[in-house]
Design an enzyme around this catalytic site. Structure first.
Site, PDB file in Angstrom:
ATOM      1  N   GLY A  70      54.173  23.241  24.800  1.00  0.00           N
ATOM      2  CA  GLY A  70      53.389  24.635  25.339  1.00  0.00           C
ATOM      3  C   GLY A  70      51.984  23.448  26.113  1.00  0.00           C
ATOM      4  O   GLY A  70      51.425  24.344  26.947  1.00  0.00           O
ATOM      5  N   CYS A  71      51.604  22.433  25.143  1.00  0.00           N
ATOM      6  CA  CYS A  71      50.612  22.140  25.064  1.00  0.00           C
ATOM      7  C   CYS A  71      50.733  20.855  26.856  1.00  0.00           C
ATOM      8  O   CYS A  71      49.844  20.965  27.412  1.00  0.00           O
ATOM      9  CB  CYS A  71      49.651  20.869  23.905  1.00  0.00           C
ATOM     10  SG  CYS A  71      50.001  22.067  22.860  1.00  0.00           S
ATOM     11  N   THR A  72      52.278  20.432  26.732  1.00  0.00           N
ATOM     12  CA  THR A  72      51.817  20.241  28.005  1.00  0.00           C
ATOM     13  C   THR A  72      52.453  20.964  29.190  1.00  0.00           C
ATOM     14  O   THR A  72      52.207  19.767  30.141  1.00  0.00           O
ATOM     15  CB  THR A  72      53.897  19.026  28.053  1.00  0.00           C
ATOM     16  OG1 THR A  72      53.761  17.948  26.777  1.00  0.00           O
ATOM     17  CG2 THR A  72      53.727  17.982  28.954  1.00  0.00           C
TER      18      THR A  72
END
Length: 179
Positions: A70-72
């Site tokens: 998700g952060c990527t």
């Protein structure tokens, strides 16, 4: 027995007071943006108060953990729209509780053209009032949120930032801001 009740009650009240203070409210539109100093992915210090003055807008976005899916996706959304964001005068800073080495690795692997801030002591996270969640045996993570700053004030706050839509959401706000 009488001495235990007041002591237990005092302990409970102390815990509740400390917990309430530990969870500051997130900043709202119109609030001044915090002029907090942070450590970059390169290990240098940056004063966000000074950074706000260098561009028309500053986007400070928070994510739980470098390198996770998700952060990527969130970072890549901003990376892919970075040219348009900078054309519109936006400086971008990503913040998580990761250390400098993790932030530098994440930035290099994903080719992020913007600065990531290492905030293991949560100074930036606390200054913006971003909630932190604790996961047993793994650690503490900042909530996924984003704040757009103009003239030193919060002009947009996204408390439930969408991973792959972060850039599109910011660009929508920019399109609506004709000032």
């Amino acid at each position: 027995m009488k001495t235990r009740l007041p002591l237990a009650l005092m302990s409970l009240l102390t815990f509740l007071f400390a917990s309430a203070r530990a969870h500051a409210e997130p900043l709202k539109v119109g609030d001044p943006a915090p002029a907090v100093t942070a450590t970059t992915d390169a290990g240098t210090r940056i004063d966000l108060g000074d950074a706000y003055k260098k561009q028309r807008y500053t986007l400070v976005y928070f994510y739980p953990r470098a390198g996770t899916s998700g952060c990527t996706a969130q970072g890549c959304s901003l990376r892919d729209a970075y040219e348009e964001l900078t054309r519109q005068g936006v400086a971008v800073f990503g913040v998580s509780t990761d250390d400098v080495a993790a932030q530098a690795k994440f930035k290099a692997e994903e080719h992020f053209p913007f600065t990531l801030l290492a905030d293991p002591d949560r100074a930036v996270i606390k200054a913006f009032g971003v909630p932190v969640r604790s996961v047993p045996a793994i650690g503490e993570f900042a909530a996924r949120q984003a704040f757009l700053i103009k003239d030193g004030k919060i002009v947009w706050a996204d408390y439930k930032a969408k991973t792959d839509q972060q850039a599109a959401d910011v660009l929508k706000v920019l399109a609506a801001d004709k000032s």
